[in-house]
Design an enzyme around this catalytic site. Structure first.
Site, mmCIF file in Angstrom:
data_model
loop_
_atom_site.group_PDB
_atom_site.id
_atom_site.type_symbol
_atom_site.label_atom_id
_atom_site.label_comp_id
_atom_site.label_asym_id
_atom_site.label_seq_id
_atom_site.Cartn_x
_atom_site.Cartn_y
_atom_site.Cartn_z
ATOM 1 N N ASP A 224 0.880 -1.186 0.000
ATOM 2 C CA ASP A 224 0.000 0.000 0.000
ATOM 3 C C ASP A 224 0.907 1.222 0.000
ATOM 4 O O ASP A 224 2.136 1.123 0.169
ATOM 5 C CB ASP A 224 -0.905 -0.031 1.250
ATOM 6 C CG ASP A 224 -1.922 1.122 1.296
ATOM 7 O OD1 ASP A 224 -2.165 1.758 0.246
ATOM 8 O OD2 ASP A 224 -2.450 1.388 2.390
ATOM 9 N N CYS A 264 -4.483 -2.120 -2.380
ATOM 10 C CA CYS A 264 -5.856 -1.635 -2.185
ATOM 11 C C CYS A 264 -6.210 -0.533 -3.169
ATOM 12 O O CYS A 264 -7.388 -0.266 -3.397
ATOM 13 C CB CYS A 264 -6.035 -1.158 -0.760
ATOM 14 S SG CYS A 264 -4.930 0.188 -0.327
ATOM 15 N N ARG A 292 -14.695 -4.992 -3.906
ATOM 16 C CA ARG A 292 -15.269 -4.143 -2.850
ATOM 17 C C ARG A 292 -16.803 -4.157 -2.937
ATOM 18 O O ARG A 292 -17.494 -4.203 -1.924
ATOM 19 C CB ARG A 292 -14.755 -2.694 -3.003
ATOM 20 C CG ARG A 292 -13.267 -2.513 -2.750
ATOM 21 C CD ARG A 292 -12.932 -2.646 -1.280
ATOM 22 N NE ARG A 292 -13.627 -1.660 -0.471
ATOM 23 C CZ ARG A 292 -13.213 -0.406 -0.243
ATOM 24 N NH1 ARG A 292 -12.064 -0.013 -0.742
ATOM 25 N NH2 ARG A 292 -13.913 0.420 0.512
#
Ligand code: CP
Ligand code: NVA
Length: 307
Positions: A224, A264, A292
């Protein structure tokens, strides 16, 4: 389930149940379409920070299931500034059927939940990003069938995304290995979660500083941003510390041959993740982002007590 604030607040069985429901709702979405189980329900979405995925996927999740969503921008609400969090929560509770909040301090989403008479979902706080963690687990399950015995490796900053990935990985029977530079560990409260959630021989947690040692045997390599929202003033310092933790072709070549690379998003290309890896054969970053939608439908369905 009343609220969805942090994955560690649920049992492994409850998390597995939500993931199974997500798989079912995803199948249904791509075949006959989802049933209008959220008809008459509106999700109020409070954002104190920017968003692409969280905003659009929650909005679309509500619409696909027959409901609606309302976007409330940072400028509008002034959470805790224009009005106390307790008052915002009690007012919104009379207008909408659930709220999702993206906040700076985790305590703020806890405070919203404390006063709400409707379900509250954490759409990212400084401590965790549980909806991301659910979509990540769904993505890993789709690739490997089960998370049991997998080595889920996170390389980089011990941030909110790392914490939720750690929680869901340990709960679903995977080992969680994190390699981060000194001073960028996950917070103590997360480490305590990890110690509690690790299931002995079934799922272990390992703290490393060397990303190359971590990559050995990795089934998942996850990274990330080096600088999360709210930490912008530390950008230069972080850009100097993190380059050895870049996920690049060399690091990926040291992992299991079937490794998947996850992020992400938003990605800072050629900082924490190189272009060739992001767009290469091991990357699942776009299906991961799309998941998601399906994971959040399942979370909302459990909160609304439907499906
Ligand atoms: N991964 C994620 O939460 O993305 P957004 O910040 O765009 O919502
Ligand atoms: N760790 C990042 C995740 C963004 C989705 C942040 O908090 O900014």
């Amino acid at each position: 389930m009343n609220h969805f604030l942090d994955i560690s607040e649920y049992s492994a069985a409850e998390i597995e149940d939500i993931l199974n429901l997500a798989i079912r709702l995803k199948k249904e979405h791509f075949s006959e379409g989802n049933k209008p189980l959220f008809k008459g329900k509106v999700l109020g979405m409070i954002f104190q920070k920017p968003s692409l995925r969280t905003r659009v996927s929650f909005d679309m999740a509500m619409r696909h299931m027959g409901g609606d969503a309302l976007y409330l921008s940072p400028a509008e609400i002034g959470l805790g500034k224009r009005e106390t969090i307790a008052d915002v929560s009690r007012v919104l509770s009379g207008y909408v059927q659930a709220m999702m909040a993206r906040v700076f301090e985790h305590e703020h989403v806890v405070e919203l939940a404390r006063w709400a008479t409707i379900p509250v979902v954490n759409g990212l706080s400084d401590f965790s990003h549980p909806c991301q963690g659910m979509a990540d687990a769904l993505t890993i399950l789709e690739k490997f069938g089960s998370m049991k015995g997998l080595n889920v490796v996170y390389v980089g900053d011990g941030n909110n995304v790392a914490v939720s990935l750690m929680q869901v990985s340990l709960m679903m029977g995977a080992n969680f290995i994190i390699a981060n530079p000194a001073g960028y560990d996950m917070p103590q409260a997360a480490k305590e979660n990890g110690a509690r959630l690790a299931q002995g021989d079934q799922s272990r947690i390992k703290y490393l500083s060397d990303p190359h040692e971590a990559a050995k045997g990795a089934h998942v390599i996850y990274t990330d941003t080096w600088t999360s929202m709210g930490q912008e003033e530390e950008t230069a310092k972080r850009e100097a510390v993190f380059p050895p933790y870049q996920v690049n072709a060399q690091l990926v070549s040291e992992a299991d041959k079937d490794v998947i690379v996850m992020h992400c998003l938003p990605a800072h290309r050629n900082h924490e993740l190189t272009d060739d890896v992001a767009d290469g054969p091991h990357s699942v970053i776009f299906p991961q982002a799309h998941n998601r939608l399906h994971a959040q439908k399942a979370v909302l369905a459990r909160l609304f007590g439907v499906a």
